[in-house]
Write a protein that holds these residues in place. Structure first.
Motif, PDB file in Angstrom:
ATOM      1  N   TRP A   1       5.292  41.820  16.517  1.00 20.23           N
ATOM      2  CA  TRP A   1       5.436  42.479  15.219  1.00 20.23           C
ATOM      3  C   TRP A   1       6.887  42.613  14.783  1.00 20.23           C
ATOM      4  CZ3 TRP A   1       1.319  42.249  12.509  1.00 20.23           C
ATOM      5  CH2 TRP A   1       0.077  42.235  13.148  1.00 20.23           C
ATOM      6  N   THR A   2       7.807  42.180  15.634  1.00 17.60           N
ATOM      7  CA  THR A   2       9.226  42.211  15.271  1.00 17.60           C
ATOM      8  C   THR A   2       9.502  41.332  14.058  1.00 17.60           C
ATOM      9  OG1 THR A   2       9.929  42.682  17.534  1.00 17.60           O
ATOM     10  CG2 THR A   2      11.557  41.659  16.082  1.00 17.60           C
ATOM     11  N   PHE A   3       8.861  40.155  14.005  1.00 13.34           N
ATOM     12  CA  PHE A   3       9.092  39.238  12.885  1.00 13.34           C
ATOM     13  C   PHE A   3       8.716  39.893  11.558  1.00 13.34           C
ATOM     14  CE2 PHE A   3       8.352  36.439  16.547  1.00 13.34           C
ATOM     15  CZ  PHE A   3       9.501  35.663  16.490  1.00 13.34           C
ATOM     16  N   LEU A   4       7.585  40.576  11.534  1.00 14.31           N
ATOM     17  CA  LEU A   4       7.118  41.191  10.293  1.00 14.31           C
ATOM     18  C   LEU A   4       8.009  42.366   9.888  1.00 14.31           C
ATOM     19  CD1 LEU A   4       4.955  41.216   8.082  1.00 14.31           C
ATOM     20  CD2 LEU A   4       3.624  42.784   9.519  1.00 14.31           C
ATOM     21  N   ILE A   5       8.349  43.223  10.838  1.00 17.72           N
ATOM     22  CA  ILE A   5       9.126  44.425  10.521  1.00 17.72           C
ATOM     23  C   ILE A   5      10.546  44.065  10.085  1.00 17.72           C
ATOM     24  CG2 ILE A   5      10.124  46.527  11.496  1.00 17.72           C
ATOM     25  CD1 ILE A   5       7.598  46.647  13.318  1.00 17.72           C
TER      26      ILE A   5
ATOM     27  N   LEU B   1      15.720  46.116  19.483  1.00 19.49           N
ATOM     28  CA  LEU B   1      15.259  47.506  19.543  1.00 19.49           C
ATOM     29  C   LEU B   1      13.819  47.620  19.052  1.00 19.49           C
ATOM     30  CD1 LEU B   1      18.465  49.306  18.190  1.00 19.49           C
ATOM     31  CD2 LEU B   1      17.628  49.288  20.549  1.00 19.49           C
ATOM     32  N   THR B   2      13.504  46.871  17.992  1.00 19.47           N
ATOM     33  CA  THR B   2      12.137  46.882  17.452  1.00 19.47           C
ATOM     34  C   THR B   2      11.145  46.334  18.472  1.00 19.47           C
ATOM     35  OG1 THR B   2      13.011  46.550  15.213  1.00 19.47           O
ATOM     36  CG2 THR B   2      10.670  46.092  15.554  1.00 19.47           C
ATOM     37  N   ALA B   3      11.521  45.233  19.117  1.00 19.48           N
ATOM     38  CA  ALA B   3      10.640  44.630  20.124  1.00 19.48           C
ATOM     39  C   ALA B   3      10.423  45.576  21.299  1.00 19.48           C
ATOM     40  CB  ALA B   3      11.234  43.311  20.610  1.00 19.48           C
ATOM     41  N   GLY B   4      11.481  46.301  21.679  1.00 15.18           N
ATOM     42  CA  GLY B   4      11.364  47.227  22.795  1.00 15.18           C
ATOM     43  C   GLY B   4      10.471  48.412  22.478  1.00 15.18           C
ATOM     44  N   ILE B   5      10.514  48.871  21.230  1.00 15.98           N
ATOM     45  CA  ILE B   5       9.728  50.040  20.838  1.00 15.98           C
ATOM     46  C   ILE B   5       8.290  49.657  20.498  1.00 15.98           C
ATOM     47  CG2 ILE B   5       9.499  51.867  19.104  1.00 15.98           C
ATOM     48  CD1 ILE B   5      12.574  51.805  18.870  1.00 15.98           C
ATOM     49  N   ILE B   6       8.117  48.531  19.800  1.00 16.09           N
ATOM     50  CA  ILE B   6       6.776  48.136  19.339  1.00 16.09           C
ATOM     51  C   ILE B   6       6.288  46.942  20.162  1.00 16.09           C
ATOM     52  CG2 ILE B   6       5.397  47.450  17.335  1.00 16.09           C
ATOM     53  CD1 ILE B   6       7.497  48.836  15.583  1.00 16.09           C
TER      54      ILE B   6
ATOM     55  N   PHE C   1      14.249  35.279  18.741  1.00 14.80           N
ATOM     56  CA  PHE C   1      12.993  35.846  19.231  1.00 14.80           C
ATOM     57  C   PHE C   1      11.800  34.895  19.207  1.00 14.80           C
ATOM     58  CE2 PHE C   1      15.501  39.590  18.829  1.00 14.80           C
ATOM     59  CZ  PHE C   1      15.037  40.407  19.851  1.00 14.80           C
ATOM     60  N   LEU C   2      11.900  33.773  18.506  1.00 11.45           N
ATOM     61  CA  LEU C   2      10.786  32.830  18.539  1.00 11.45           C
ATOM     62  C   LEU C   2      10.536  32.293  19.954  1.00 11.45           C
ATOM     63  CD1 LEU C   2       8.595  31.272  17.038  1.00 11.45           C
ATOM     64  CD2 LEU C   2      10.289  29.478  16.579  1.00 11.45           C
ATOM     65  N   PRO C   3      11.578  31.881  20.700  1.00 12.30           N
ATOM     66  CA  PRO C   3      11.316  31.414  22.077  1.00 12.30           C
ATOM     67  C   PRO C   3      10.668  32.491  22.947  1.00 12.30           C
ATOM     68  CG  PRO C   3      13.509  30.747  21.365  1.00 12.30           C
ATOM     69  CD  PRO C   3      13.001  31.710  20.337  1.00 12.30           C
ATOM     70  N   VAL C   4      11.089  33.752  22.764  1.00 15.26           N
ATOM     71  CA  VAL C   4      10.511  34.849  23.549  1.00 15.26           C
ATOM     72  C   VAL C   4       9.032  35.029  23.203  1.00 15.26           C
ATOM     73  CG1 VAL C   4      10.661  37.317  24.069  1.00 15.26           C
ATOM     74  CG2 VAL C   4      12.755  35.999  23.656  1.00 15.26           C
ATOM     75  N   TYR C   5       8.735  35.019  21.905  1.00 13.48           N
ATOM     76  CA  TYR C   5       7.346  35.195  21.454  1.00 13.48           C
ATOM     77  C   TYR C   5       6.465  34.053  21.961  1.00 13.48           C
ATOM     78  CZ  TYR C   5       3.417  35.788  18.184  1.00 13.48           C
ATOM     79  OH  TYR C   5       2.170  35.958  17.631  1.00 13.48           O
TER      80      TYR C   5
ATOM     81  N   ILE D   1      21.390  41.810  13.318  1.00 15.01           N
ATOM     82  CA  ILE D   1      19.953  41.540  13.200  1.00 15.01           C
ATOM     83  C   ILE D   1      19.285  41.350  14.566  1.00 15.01           C
ATOM     84  CG2 ILE D   1      18.219  39.949  12.294  1.00 15.01           C
ATOM     85  CD1 ILE D   1      19.470  41.888  10.250  1.00 15.01           C
ATOM     86  N   PRO D   2      19.844  40.530  15.474  1.00 14.38           N
ATOM     87  CA  PRO D   2      19.217  40.451  16.804  1.00 14.38           C
ATOM     88  C   PRO D   2      19.197  41.799  17.529  1.00 14.38           C
ATOM     89  CG  PRO D   2      20.683  38.594  16.471  1.00 14.38           C
ATOM     90  CD  PRO D   2      20.931  39.539  15.333  1.00 14.38           C
ATOM     91  N   LEU D   3      20.240  42.618  17.306  1.00 17.15           N
ATOM     92  CA  LEU D   3      20.269  43.943  17.925  1.00 17.15           C
ATOM     93  C   LEU D   3      19.126  44.805  17.391  1.00 17.15           C
ATOM     94  CD1 LEU D   3      21.764  45.953  19.755  1.00 17.15           C
ATOM     95  CD2 LEU D   3      23.165  46.578  17.771  1.00 17.15           C
TER      96      LEU D   3
END
Length: 385
Positions: free
Chosen positions: A361-365, A352-357, A228-232, A346-348
């Motif tokens: 904030w995915t990194f923190l959660i 899901l976290t990135a899609g909902i929030i 997720f770092l490249p996406v962020y 974990i990526p899954l």
């Protein structure tokens, strides 16, 4: 430094470096034969399927037949399979090839780790060198094969991969050939069933449980960063070269910080080093949600790289020093299976976290979720630290 040590370090460089090396050329080749992005994802995922399912009996196989016997043959198999890739003309054929290649590569790396544990029994100097050279392989492998692909073409890239694997097979002739005293079952089915039962039974051992739990959390943090770092960064509108620099400095930091384990081992046990630096890595990856500054993200990635680099030789040391020689491969196989599970789940969960929030904030959660699991592990193992 004797010939056997050099062979172990070089084999570690080649065995682990083979993963990102093929991660560069296989997707490019798949796209070249008309695979869609979704199909490329399936092709790459297939590399991890059989190692997840078979790592435990694979590790036990290394115990039964010896490191040299297993690694020389499977590295040679990887060399042959590398030459088959240019002849595949469909996604289905690539999926089948990835299934077989993935398990052969994974067992080679299991063999190297097992041999280091059996031969050097957790020596922090040796495990630090193995950590450095194996992480170095993950850095240089993609650079080398990318150059070959750009300037020499597709076929030459797979020939280069075959030479990489062939060299590993030759080097493995210098590895130890210590065979465990495990009894061989009357049938392969009984042997595999017994391997799984014995491996999961070992989780009752506090040391084994601690290593498996720490390893899973550690790889979970790494998979969160790499997925997720490249996406962020792309969402923050940083260029591809800037993204590459951040990922690269994290990898370099990991390679060189492996030597810090031998320094900290003078004051702390390897178990304590492992726990402390996994917590540090989780703090770094979780904090990425709190900034949009490139410089701050660079510092956090360097910090995470340093922490992750120290933990790898720490794990090797605990396994080598605290686990019986007869089941070194079995426990490495169990750790490999748990790692594959973590890098899938974990990526899954993060997706899901990135899609909902949101991605930010995915990194923190997710990082804090992993932190809770890590703190629970440390509390359970508090008497050993």
């Amino acid at each position: 430094m004797n010939r056997e040590k050099i062979s172990y370090f070089a084999s570690g460089f080649l065995a682990l470096g083979l993963v990102p090396l093929t991660a560069v050329i296989v997707p490019l080749y798949a796209l070249g034969i008309g695979a869609s992005p979704a199909e490329v994802g399936i092709i790459m995922a297939m590399r991890s399927l059989l190692p997840f399912l078979l790592a435990i009996p694979g590790g036990a196989m290394v115990d039964r037949y010896g490191v040299r016997f297993v690694v020389t043959r499977l590295a040679f198999a990887c060399a042959v399979l590398s030459l088959v890739y240019p002849f595949t003309t469909s996604v289905f054929h690539l999926v089948l090839l990835q299934l077989v290649f993935g398990v052969c590569q994974s067992f080679c790396w299991i063999g190297v780790q097992t041999g280091i544990g059996k031969t050097y029994r957790g020596d922090p100097i040796v495990t630090s060198h193995l950590g450095f050279w194996s992480m170095g392989g993950t850095f240089f492998g993609p650079f080398i094969i990318g150059f070959v692909w750009d300037y020499l073409g597709t076929d030459s890239s797979f020939v280069a991969a075959a030479l990489w694997c062939g060299l590993m097979s030759v080097l493995a002739l210098q590895l130890s050939q210590e065979v465990s005293g495990m009894e061989r079952s009357a049938s392969k089915r009984q042997a595999v069933k017994g391997d799984y039962s014995q491996a999961f039974g070992q989780l009752r051992d506090p040391v084994v449980f601690y290593i498996i739990a720490c390893s899973s959390v550690r790889l979970g943090a790494v998979s969160l960063q790499t997925s997720f770092l490249p996406v962020y960064l792309a969402e923050l509108e940083f260029s591809a070269s800037q993204i590459g620099v951040l990922i690269g400095i994290s990898a370099i930091s990991s390679a060189f910080s492996a030597f810090l384990h031998a320094v900290f081992a003078k004051w702390w046990s390897s178990e304590k080093i492992l726990g402390v630096f996994i917590v540090l890595a989780l703090m770094a990856v979780s904090s990425m949600s709190l900034t949009e500054s490139y410089a701050t993200l660079a510092v956090l990635n360097i910090t995470m790289g340093l922490a992750i680099g120290v933990t790898q030789p720490a794990m090797f040391s605990v396994l080598g020093a605290k686990i019986s020689k007869d089941i070194q491969g079995l426990i490495v196989g169990l750790r490999t299976s748990s790692n594959r599970c973590a890098t899938f789940l974990i990526p899954l969960f993060a997706g899901l976290t990135a899609g909902i929030i949101s991605t930010q904030w995915t990194f923190l959660i997710v990082g804090m979720t992993l932190m809770v699991l890590m703190l629970a592990t440390l509390w359970i193992a508090r008497d050993r630290l």
